[in-house]
Design a protein around this motif. Structure first.
Motif, PDB file in Angstrom:
ATOM      1  N   ALA A   1       0.847  -1.190   0.000  1.00  0.00           N
ATOM      2  CA  ALA A   1       0.000   0.000   0.000  1.00  0.00           C
ATOM      3  C   ALA A   1       0.882   1.240   0.000  1.00  0.00           C
ATOM      4  O   ALA A   1       2.018   1.212   0.488  1.00  0.00           O
ATOM      5  N   ARG A   2       0.363   2.313  -0.567  1.00  0.00           N
ATOM      6  CA  ARG A   2       1.100   3.566  -0.618  1.00  0.00           C
ATOM      7  C   ARG A   2       0.506   4.553   0.378  1.00  0.00           C
ATOM      8  O   ARG A   2      -0.713   4.622   0.559  1.00  0.00           O
ATOM      9  N   PHE A   3       1.393   5.316   1.002  1.00  0.00           N
ATOM     10  CA  PHE A   3       0.976   6.302   1.992  1.00  0.00           C
ATOM     11  C   PHE A   3       1.637   7.637   1.678  1.00  0.00           C
ATOM     12  O   PHE A   3       2.736   7.690   1.126  1.00  0.00           O
ATOM     13  N   ASP A   4       0.962   8.707   2.041  1.00  0.00           N
ATOM     14  CA  ASP A   4       1.427  10.035   1.672  1.00  0.00           C
ATOM     15  C   ASP A   4       2.601  10.518   2.513  1.00  0.00           C
ATOM     16  O   ASP A   4       3.517  11.161   2.004  1.00  0.00           O
ATOM     17  N   HIS A   5       2.592  10.214   3.793  1.00  0.00           N
ATOM     18  CA  HIS A   5       3.587  10.795   4.697  1.00  0.00           C
ATOM     19  C   HIS A   5       4.879   9.981   4.684  1.00  0.00           C
ATOM     20  O   HIS A   5       4.855   8.745   4.721  1.00  0.00           O
ATOM     21  N   ALA A   6       6.007  10.682   4.654  1.00  0.00           N
ATOM     22  CA  ALA A   6       7.309  10.008   4.604  1.00  0.00           C
ATOM     23  C   ALA A   6       7.612   9.243   5.883  1.00  0.00           C
ATOM     24  O   ALA A   6       8.471   8.348   5.884  1.00  0.00           O
ATOM     25  N   GLY A   7       6.917   9.582   6.972  1.00  0.00           N
ATOM     26  CA  GLY A   7       7.158   8.893   8.238  1.00  0.00           C
ATOM     27  C   GLY A   7       6.419   7.578   8.380  1.00  0.00           C
ATOM     28  O   GLY A   7       6.458   6.955   9.442  1.00  0.00           O
ATOM     29  N   ILE A   8       5.755   7.139   7.319  1.00  0.00           N
ATOM     30  CA  ILE A   8       5.011   5.872   7.344  1.00  0.00           C
ATOM     31  C   ILE A   8       5.755   4.838   6.509  1.00  0.00           C
ATOM     32  O   ILE A   8       6.025   5.056   5.323  1.00  0.00           O
ATOM     33  N   ARG A   9       6.105   3.714   7.124  1.00  0.00           N
ATOM     34  CA  ARG A   9       6.811   2.638   6.423  1.00  0.00           C
ATOM     35  C   ARG A   9       5.882   1.439   6.278  1.00  0.00           C
ATOM     36  O   ARG A   9       5.353   0.937   7.273  1.00  0.00           O
TER      37      ARG A   9
END
Length: 302
Positions: free
Chosen positions: A35-43
């Motif tokens: 899945a793709r997430f917008d925030h860079a702090g989400i892995r």
């Protein structure tokens, strides 16, 4: 601090992940598919998340766990008790937590389905009377969590939310009356009302729920299991909610009435006093403002 979110690709999971990441918390988004997430702090961490070994890498990193994964609703579970994707996930997680009892668990249960019909706001110690297999599965999960906590020195916060709605919630069969009503309004399609429309429910804006989850991650509660209702405290009949949706969209719904289902609770309101006291939490968004923000997001994302 690190937080792992099971079900991170869903409505609640995404909302929680984005909020926590914006607050500077490293988020491990645990999903079964990439899945793709917008925030860079989400892995993104991808695994089946069924057995013990799937959870060990998350727990070894010292992450607190928010368990928001569920593949069923009361309607989808009718005549179909489900183990895979629901209870099996919880059991695998608890088996792993036996080795890492210091990792806090926040389990997202259900407030609108566990108590059955009631003529007063239900406190957390009210008898549990499930009418659907979905509700029974949530109660079973809570029971296993309590058994784990009685054997190991861990802490679990169980949140029992009412109907959470808000930006980011997409229309889908059986998921969310608000976005499905928005879809019907925008398309001029019929909106099906099950029963006479006088069923009573509590609707909680997603930002208020996220605030409660965030507080539950760090609050000093002591070991063991602590359960809290998550509700706005302002219940509405379905017909009243639909009237407010009509006013928000300016496109009155074409309402079609069908017989009620035996699995549905007709009247349920939740007492949120315990959550207010324990976390200093206060749901701040009224239904009209919440619907306006949700409608703005729905139109922008269409």
């Amino acid at each position: 601090m690190k937080v792992a979110i099971l079900g991170a690709a869903g409505f609640l999971g995404r909302s929680l992940g984005e909020s926590l990441a914006c607050a500077g918390i490293e988020v491990l988004a645990a999903t079964r598919q990439p899945a793709r997430f917008d925030h860079a702090g989400i892995r993104n961490v991808v695994a089946p998340f069924a057995g013990k070994d799937d959870f060990i890498p998350l727990l070894r990193e010292g992450a607190a766990i928010i368990h928001a994964a569920s593949i069923s609703t009361p309607g989808s579970s009718a005549a179909r008790p489900q183990l895979d994707g629901n209870l099996r996930t919880t059991l695998g997680l608890l088996e792993a937590l036996q080795e890492f009892p210091g990792n806090r668990l926040v389990y997202i249960s259900s407030g609108g389905t566990l108590y059955g019909d009631g003529d007063r706001p239900m406190p957390e110690d009210a008898p549990l009377r499930p009418r659907s297999y979905h509700a029974a599965g949530k109660i079973a999960a809570e029971s296993f969590i309590r058994a784990w906590a009685s054997q190991y020195p861990g802490t679990a916060i169980v949140l029992r939310p009412s109907n959470v709605y808000g930006p980011g919630q997409k229309p889908g069969h059986g998921f969310g009356v608000v976005p499905n009503a928005f879809r019907c309004a925008s398309e001029g399609a019929e909106f099906t009302v099950l029963g006479d429309g006088r069923s009573l429910r509590d609707y909680l804006y997603v930002d208020d729920f996220v605030a409660l989850c965030s507080a539950a991650l760090t609050a000093e509660t002591g070991e063991g299991v602590h359960a809290y209702n998550a509700a706005s405290g302002q219940a509405l009949q379905l017909l009243s909610l639909l009237d407010r949706i009509d006013a928000t969209t300016g496109m009155p719904l074409r309402r079609v009435f069908r017989p009620a289902r035996t699995i549905d609770v007709r009247t349920i309101t939740l007492d949120n006093t315990a959550a207010r006291r324990a976390f200093g939490w206060n749901p701040a968004t009224d239904i009209d403002e919440g619907l306006r923000r949700s409608w703005d997001w729905f139109r922008a994302s269409a």
